[in-house]
Motif scaffolding. Structure first.
Motif, PDB file in Angstrom:
ATOM      1  N   LEU A 291       0.858  -1.183   0.000  1.00  0.00           N
ATOM      2  CA  LEU A 291       0.000   0.000   0.000  1.00  0.00           C
ATOM      3  C   LEU A 291       0.897   1.236   0.000  1.00  0.00           C
ATOM      4  O   LEU A 291       1.320   1.717   1.043  1.00  0.00           O
ATOM      5  N   GLY A 292       1.275   1.692  -1.191  1.00  0.00           N
ATOM      6  CA  GLY A 292       2.104   2.889  -1.324  1.00  0.00           C
ATOM      7  C   GLY A 292       3.592   2.659  -1.217  1.00  0.00           C
ATOM      8  O   GLY A 292       4.366   3.612  -1.276  1.00  0.00           O
ATOM      9  N   TRP A 293       4.021   1.426  -1.055  1.00  0.00           N
ATOM     10  CA  TRP A 293       5.441   1.101  -0.892  1.00  0.00           C
ATOM     11  C   TRP A 293       5.809  -0.087  -1.766  1.00  0.00           C
ATOM     12  O   TRP A 293       5.069  -1.067  -1.823  1.00  0.00           O
ATOM     13  N   GLY A 294       6.992  -0.011  -2.392  1.00  0.00           N
ATOM     14  CA  GLY A 294       7.545  -1.184  -3.049  1.00  0.00           C
ATOM     15  C   GLY A 294       8.158  -2.090  -1.995  1.00  0.00           C
ATOM     16  O   GLY A 294       8.691  -1.626  -0.991  1.00  0.00           O
ATOM     17  N   VAL A 301      17.911  -9.485   2.456  1.00  0.00           N
ATOM     18  CA  VAL A 301      17.281  -8.584   3.428  1.00  0.00           C
ATOM     19  C   VAL A 301      15.951  -8.090   2.860  1.00  0.00           C
ATOM     20  O   VAL A 301      15.842  -7.813   1.665  1.00  0.00           O
ATOM     21  N   ARG A 302      14.932  -7.986   3.721  1.00  0.00           N
ATOM     22  CA  ARG A 302      13.669  -7.402   3.253  1.00  0.00           C
ATOM     23  C   ARG A 302      13.837  -5.893   3.136  1.00  0.00           C
ATOM     24  O   ARG A 302      14.242  -5.225   4.088  1.00  0.00           O
ATOM     25  N   ILE A 303      13.510  -5.373   1.974  1.00  0.00           N
ATOM     26  CA  ILE A 303      13.637  -3.941   1.700  1.00  0.00           C
ATOM     27  C   ILE A 303      12.258  -3.378   1.360  1.00  0.00           C
ATOM     28  O   ILE A 303      11.515  -3.960   0.564  1.00  0.00           O
ATOM     29  N   VAL A 304      11.916  -2.238   1.968  1.00  0.00           N
ATOM     30  CA  VAL A 304      10.726  -1.485   1.563  1.00  0.00           C
ATOM     31  C   VAL A 304      11.210  -0.129   1.066  1.00  0.00           C
ATOM     32  O   VAL A 304      12.080   0.491   1.694  1.00  0.00           O
ATOM     33  N   ALA A 305      10.698   0.302  -0.064  1.00  0.00           N
ATOM     34  CA  ALA A 305      11.337   1.448  -0.719  1.00  0.00           C
ATOM     35  C   ALA A 305      10.412   2.103  -1.718  1.00  0.00           C
ATOM     36  O   ALA A 305       9.342   1.571  -2.049  1.00  0.00           O
TER      37      ALA A 305
END
Length: 359
Positions: A291-294, A301-305
């Motif tokens: 929701l609004g984040w890649g 590593v888990r990346i949100v970006a």
């Protein structure tokens, strides 16, 4: 030489990592002729380093600093998503209700569209047309006075796909979300986000990018032409797309945003996880976008970006939530890979640089 910022007080980066980051930024600027960059790093959930590099204004020879304001472009979208989820937590907005419940100005389509679908680019709303027809022209100073006025650009167009069927990235979908937010919150988008996101996170400088306003510390915007000459970028009044690409902020403020998210200051932990979980199309395929984040797994590593780009700007910010770390890169030139630089800095911060460079 970088101009160091004041966001970091208690903790700090090692001199070795600072040197590596400064080298990466300098190489990037040289390779792409970028006039100025603001960058910041979050470690252990706190801003630990920020700096400006190069020039904010080539004509006035004003240096870029960590408090220089850059156009965020599409990294405005994660900010909008946080505001939406706050309203959802408070019971003021149903993410799965048809958008007309809150934004009656948007005409009904063949299928209902929900806020959840719009936040994840599954709403079937078109993005910019490749030929530019039916859009605001590349160099436009037209100022839109309201979300409803902005809807007129695309509201009459057919959906490009049935909602839920296919990921179709759409900044206009976020303009529609702006109208939905205003209906649910009973106040202007900019006012709500200032009160509920910027102020709690300590983002005192972040605001809408009003082309006509005099805004201290706002950078000039640059473009490199086909001959490699750095020129002033085209005119842009982004008032028609504030929720999806119309905010301005500094490296310091965006690091504070990351820290506030990591500390669960803005939304609850469970809500944050929902925001960072990839949506799926109707046939079950993950989109790689929550929701609004890649969202992605990179170098284990888990990346949100998210990244952003528009006239005179290229931006990126990325977080590794489990490592409580994040980076911000804001550049005052369009069409350069700020996302690649942000990833490179994140590898340095997470001590992954050696391993990553060998793979």
């Amino acid at each position: 030489m970088p101009v160091a910022g004041a966001a970091a007080q208690q903790k700090s980066l090692s001199p070795e990592k600072r040197a590596q980051i400064e080298k990466a930024v300098s190489s990037f600027m040289s390779a792409n002729s970028v006039p100025g960059i603001g960058a910041a790093v979050v470690v252990d959930g706190e801003p630990v380093w920020s700096a400006g590099f190069g020039m904010s204004d080539l004509e006035d020879y004003a240096p870029a600093t960590s408090s220089t304001l850059f156009r965020l472009g599409s990294i405005s979208k994660p900010i909008t998503a946080v505001a939406f989820l706050q309203l959802s937590e408070r019971g003021k907005l149903d993410l799965d209700a048809p958008v007309q419940k809150y934004c009656p100005a948007f005409p009904k389509k063949e299928w209902p569209i929900t806020s959840r679908e719009l936040l994840g680019h599954l709403g079937g709303i078109r993005h910019y047309n490749s030929d530019g027809k039916g859009d605001i022209s590349e160099d436009s100073a037209r100022h839109f006075s309201s979300m409803e006025e902005s809807l007129q650009i695309f509201a009459g167009d057919p959906l490009v796909t049935k909602p839920g069927a296919k990921f179709n990235y759409s900044t206009y979908g976020y303009t529609l979300l702006g109208c939905v937010l205003e209906g649910a919150a009973s106040e202007k988008y900019v006012d709500f986000v200032k009160e509920n996101v910027f102020q709690p996170a300590g983002m005192a400088q972040t605001q809408a990018d009003d082309f006509f306003a005099v805004i201290p510390r706002r950078t000039r915007w640059y473009h490199r032409d086909k001959a490699g000459v750095v020129r002033n970028a085209g005119v842009l009044d982004s008032s028609y797309k504030i929720p999806g690409g119309g905010l301005i902020s500094s490296a310091d403020d965006m690091a504070r945003f990351e820290a506030a998210i990591l500390a669960d200051k803005l939304i609850k932990r469970a809500t944050r996880e929902l925001m960072w979980t990839s949506l799926k199309t109707d046939d079950g395929k993950p989109t790689g976008y929550g929701l609004g984040w890649g969202t992605a797994d990179k170098f284990g590593v888990r990346i949100v970006a998210h990244t952003g780009g528009q006239q005179g700007t290229s931006t990126a910010f990325a977080m590794a939530p489990e490592r409580r770390a994040g980076v911000v890169v804001l550049a005052n030139m369009d069409s350069v890979n700020s996302g690649g630089l942000a990833e490179e800095i994140l590898k340095i911060v997470l001590d992954l640089h050696e391993t990553a460079s060998k793979n």
